[in-house]
Enzyme design. Structure first.
Site, mmCIF file in Angstrom:
data_model
loop_
_atom_site.group_PDB
_atom_site.id
_atom_site.type_symbol
_atom_site.label_atom_id
_atom_site.label_comp_id
_atom_site.label_asym_id
_atom_site.label_seq_id
_atom_site.Cartn_x
_atom_site.Cartn_y
_atom_site.Cartn_z
ATOM 1 N N TRP A 194 32.818 100.252 31.255
ATOM 2 C CA TRP A 194 32.188 101.518 30.308
ATOM 3 C C TRP A 194 32.630 102.660 31.222
ATOM 4 C CZ3 TRP A 194 28.787 104.740 32.808
ATOM 5 C CH2 TRP A 194 28.010 105.782 31.924
ATOM 6 N N ASP A 358 22.437 113.795 17.530
ATOM 7 C CA ASP A 358 22.876 112.283 18.185
ATOM 8 C C ASP A 358 21.321 111.723 18.146
ATOM 9 O OD1 ASP A 358 23.693 110.293 20.314
ATOM 10 O OD2 ASP A 358 25.378 111.539 19.812
ATOM 11 N N ARG A 435 20.057 97.878 27.963
ATOM 12 C CA ARG A 435 19.254 99.221 27.409
ATOM 13 C C ARG A 435 18.142 99.216 26.749
ATOM 14 N NH1 ARG A 435 21.563 104.414 23.909
ATOM 15 N NH2 ARG A 435 21.019 106.059 25.619
ATOM 16 N N ASP A 470 26.578 104.009 16.465
ATOM 17 C CA ASP A 470 26.598 103.264 17.513
ATOM 18 C C ASP A 470 26.286 101.802 17.773
ATOM 19 O OD1 ASP A 470 26.869 103.590 20.314
ATOM 20 O OD2 ASP A 470 25.430 105.500 20.450
ATOM 21 N N CYS A 514 31.088 104.097 17.268
ATOM 22 C CA CYS A 514 30.842 104.244 18.866
ATOM 23 C C CYS A 514 30.262 103.210 19.268
ATOM 24 C CB CYS A 514 30.116 105.645 19.099
ATOM 25 S SG CYS A 514 29.215 105.867 20.426
ATOM 26 N N ASP A 536 32.373 107.158 26.756
ATOM 27 C CA ASP A 536 31.154 107.884 26.942
ATOM 28 C C ASP A 536 31.777 108.938 28.192
ATOM 29 O OD1 ASP A 536 29.219 107.396 25.402
ATOM 30 O OD2 ASP A 536 28.182 105.954 26.548
HETATM 31 C C1 DGJ Z 1 26.041 105.898 23.424
HETATM 32 C C2 DGJ Z 1 26.911 106.830 23.170
HETATM 33 O O1 DGJ Z 1 28.363 106.595 23.420
HETATM 34 C C3 DGJ Z 1 26.855 108.298 23.335
HETATM 35 O O2 DGJ Z 1 27.650 109.012 22.941
HETATM 36 C C4 DGJ Z 1 25.448 108.738 22.697
HETATM 37 O O3 DGJ Z 1 25.325 108.658 21.281
HETATM 38 C C5 DGJ Z 1 24.371 107.615 23.339
HETATM 39 N N1 DGJ Z 1 24.777 106.268 23.000
HETATM 40 C C6 DGJ Z 1 22.881 107.757 22.741
HETATM 41 O O4 DGJ Z 1 22.208 106.737 22.815
#
Ligand code: DGJ
Length: 733
Positions: A194, A358, A435, A470, A514, A536
């Site tokens: 990550w 977002d 998470r 995401d 994403c 990220d």
């Molecule tokens: C993970 C993504 O990679 C970020 O850019 C953002 O959107 C967060 N999640 C939001 O929870």
């Protein structure tokens, strides 16, 4: 098009259906694929590599003869080549192409062709072959296609044709493979984690198997991405390279196998969990596409084939890639309408074109502890709905985009409370939280329909042009349905279906893939989406490498990169704006920082970078990516050269502190050797004060040199500090 003995989908092998053998030669973009397609066994790849030119049928037959292996002591009486689907029944002692069984039987196959369909095109062509093993009760379809880019792709489908009373056939693995010649002695692929996705690794190609397995249920930060083989030391610009990419966003496996016979094969497959695919009579299982690129010119040549292919797709984004402003690192969960509108005004002022709201806008989502699954605009935070923000953003001339994470659910959500059985799990226990979230079982039609309905409703109600989609956790113990059967396969296909259904219902909407940053980057997800978020981490120093290696597969226009804050939120490293912007420039450019808190000077500088991006994006998003092999590890040189060689933009990037105090030369590869070029510094980003206060004499006037000289001798690099870059504009004189 030639049709040979043709029954494209025969039910099973039988007398009179056997095709005539032949040798097939497909050619495209400097690549030849020669397949020996015999009448009684599966095809063999005789040659996959450099273009062999026009060859007569007799020459092709001789090529097959010339490639027959000699019999060694203790070998099979009749040595066998590795077929596209290696089978033990021919004596193959390596990994079989099909692993599976029917209640313990039918575990070893011998497929006999039943139909061959060849489509020869001006550039490349396609082989479709059907085969059957009547004893095993199986048919097989093999598809191999040489695309106009010179990229080869193949996949296989197995069908259970046994009678209805028979046991189901359980597939453990199905993979086609490709041979790689002995000149390839080194193996390269990518790993990562990550916020540091796609880290290169190399090792000598030794006997045995190099197996890269992914059981994350998503592509992963550590996916091999591109598995490349070539002579020791092959680089960006040199060495013959054979490379494959397994195009799948669920569990997958890529294997390079070198047997004691010396035969080397490379294969990619979906990694199936125990019992995950059990075929009842008439059911079939199809593998992902595996893409394969050969290049005479190192990893850049491989990248160029992938980029050419992606750009040739009818659905490849053709409109200029807009400047994005994303709210995540600007406001996180602070969903305050006034603040968000102020950010939108600042975005419009610097020249942004798309505004993406977002995470944090939906019910119960005040932090990442709760709310996933409750896809309704939060009434407390947005008493008038999202409309004031959407309308405000659009009134400024920006498109509006929205973040969603449709495959996920927080146990603390109305959805999880109402449908606890919709959560993927291996037993009565929930998988370990990640998470604070779990994964919705999209293989469950009710759960699927619910998510589709909610997303459809949101897209129907608002003028949304873009979804950032995401996916923030691995699939662990992903059991589906009442018996908690392995569910990653069904989940992955369901996500593709969901994306397609939404795109069909809302054709103008673009989707970004994403996944905790850049954890879902593969060619299949890009068949259903329009861009990936590469990581990220938007610290430009890390991003230089992440993007350098992501372009091994994807062209810059498909890779999202944003200008973040300094210090970086992920690494706490500080950097100049010019380094951040000059890094994001070579991608699908955006901004992800609180513009309202930037001082006027910085905003003005950022406005200039946005203008530069708009000026060069057509070049960057259609041209050829070039990366020079690093001579000094403290420098990186990369650029994009127009396809017609008329212009280029290079970045000379200082990532570290050089050992020597004198700067060396950097080479600018990929230009037309005989054409004359003017090389000048490109503003912004050429401020000597920013570059360390030292002037580089040749920059004052620019230089005029031909492409051969620029590639071989290059120009003196500027003296810069670590984390600084200089852009060089190259125009044909
Ligand atoms: C993970 C993504 O990679 C970020 O850019 C953002 O959107 C967060 N999640 C939001 O929870």
């Amino acid at each position: 098009m030639t049709q040979l003995d043709l029954d494209p989908h025969p039910p099973a092998a039988g007398p009179g259906t056997a095709p005539q053998g032949r040798v097939l030669h497909l050619r495209a973009a400097g690549v030849s694929l020669v397949l020996d397609v015999p009448a009684t066994s599966l095809p063999t790849v005789v040659h996959w590599g450099a273009d062999l030119g026009e060859l007569s049928a007799a020459a092709l037959d001789d090529l097959v003869t010339a490639g027959r292996t000699a019999r060694a002591n203790n070998d099979l009486d009749v040595p066998q080549p590795p077929r596209v689907l290696p089978e033990q029944s021919w004596g193959w002692s390596g990994r079989p192409g099909l692993s599976g069984h029917r209640a313990g039987a039918a575990w070893s196959t011998r497929f006999v062709p039943t139909g061959v369909h060849v489509e020869e095109r001006a550039e490349g062509g396609r082989l479709g072959l059907t085969a059957a093993d009547r004893d095993a009760g199986l048919t097989l379809e093999v598809e191999a296609e040489l695309l106009p880019s010179g990229l080869l792709r193949h996949r296989a489908t197995v069908t259970n044709t046994a009678g209805p009373g028979e046991q189901p056939y359980e597939v453990a693995e199905l993979a086609l493979s490709l041979p790689v010649p002995p000149v390839a002695t080194e193996l390269f692929d990518l790993a990562g984690r990550w916020a540091k996705e796609r880290v290169p690794q190399r090792r000598p190609l030794t006997f045995g198997s190099h197996v890269r397995e992914n059981r994350r249920g998503r592509t992963g930060p550590d996916a091999p991405l591109v598995t490349a083989l070539g002579p020791a030391g092959f680089g960006f610009r040199h060495g013959e390279v054979w490379a494959v990419h397994t195009a799948f966003s669920g569990n997958h496996r890529t294997v390079v196998e070198r047997l004691s016979s010396g035969a080397t094969t490379v294969s990619g497959a979906e990694l199936l969990l125990p019992g995950e695919v059990r075929l009842a009579t008439g059911e079939q299982y199809r593998t992902p596409w595996v893409y394969a690129a050969w290049s005479a010119e190192g990893l850049d040549g491989v990248a160029a084939r992938f980029h050419d292919h992606l750009r040739s797709r009818p659905h490849h984004p053709r409109l200029p890639r807009p400047v994005v402003v994303n709210t995540w690192e600007a406001v996180y969960f602070d969903m305050d309408l006034d603040r968000l509108l102020e950010l939108a005004r600042a975005a419009a002022e610097v020249g942004a074109e798309r505004y993406v709201l977002d995470d944090g806008w939906f019910r119960h989502r005040r932090s990442d502890d709760a709310g996933l699954g409750d896809w309704y605009v939060d009434e407390d935070v947005w008493p008038q709905g999202l409309h004031p923000l959407v309308d405000g953003v659009r009134a400024l001339g920006l498109e509006f985009g929205l973040w969603v994470e449709p495959e996920m659910v927080n146990p603390d959500s109305d959805l999880a409370r109402a449908h606890p059985d919709w959560i993927l799990r291996g037993g009565d226990r929930l998988p370990p939280a990640s998470r604070q979230q779990q994964v919705l079982d999209l293989g469950n039609p009710a759960a699927y329909e619910h998510v589709l309905g909610r997303l459809d409703a949101i897209l129907s109600e608002h003028a949304i042009s873009y979804l950032k989609w995401d996916h923030n956790r691995d699939l662990v113990e992903a059991g589906s349905g009442p018996v908690r059967a392995p569910g990653v396969h069904a989940q992955t296909l369901a996500v593709y279906r969901l994306l397609d259904e939404l795109r069909a219902r809302h054709p103008g909407v673009e989707i970004e893939s994403c996944s905790s940053g850049g954890l879902r980057v593969d060619l299949e997800v890009l068949e259903h989406t329009d861009r990936v978020w590469a990581s990220d981490c938007i610290d430009p120093l890390e991003r230089q490498d992440i993007q350098r290696w992501t372009t091994q597969l994807l062209p810059p226009e498909l890779i999202g990169s944003h200008v973040g804050a300094s210090p970086s939120h992920t690494t706490h490293r500080s950097s100049d704006l010019s380094f951040r912007a000059g890094t994001a420039l070579f991608a699908s450019f955006g901004i992800e920082t609180d513009l309202t808190r930037m001082d006027a000077g910085e905003r003005a500088e950022l406005t200039r970078w946005v203008a530069l991006y708009k000026d060069v994006r057509e070049l960057l998003h259609t041209g050829v990516v070039v990366r020079d092999d690093d001579h000094d590890p403290s420098y990186r040189v990369h650029g994009v050269v127009a396809r017609d060689g008329s212009e280029a933009l290079f970045a000379v990037v200082q990532t570290g502190t050089p050992d020597g105090s004198l700067t060396g030369r950097v080479r600018l590869p990929g230009l037309l050797p005989r054409a004359e070029y003017e090389v000048t510094a490109q503003e912004p980003g050429n401020d000597p004060a920013v570059r360390g206060g030292r002037d580089l004499p040749w920059l004052a006037t620019g230089v005029r040199l031909n492409g051969r000289t620029l590639a071989a001798a290059g120009v003196t690099a500027p003296a810069m500090q670590p984390q600084q870059l200089l852009l060089l504009r190259v125009r044909r004189a």
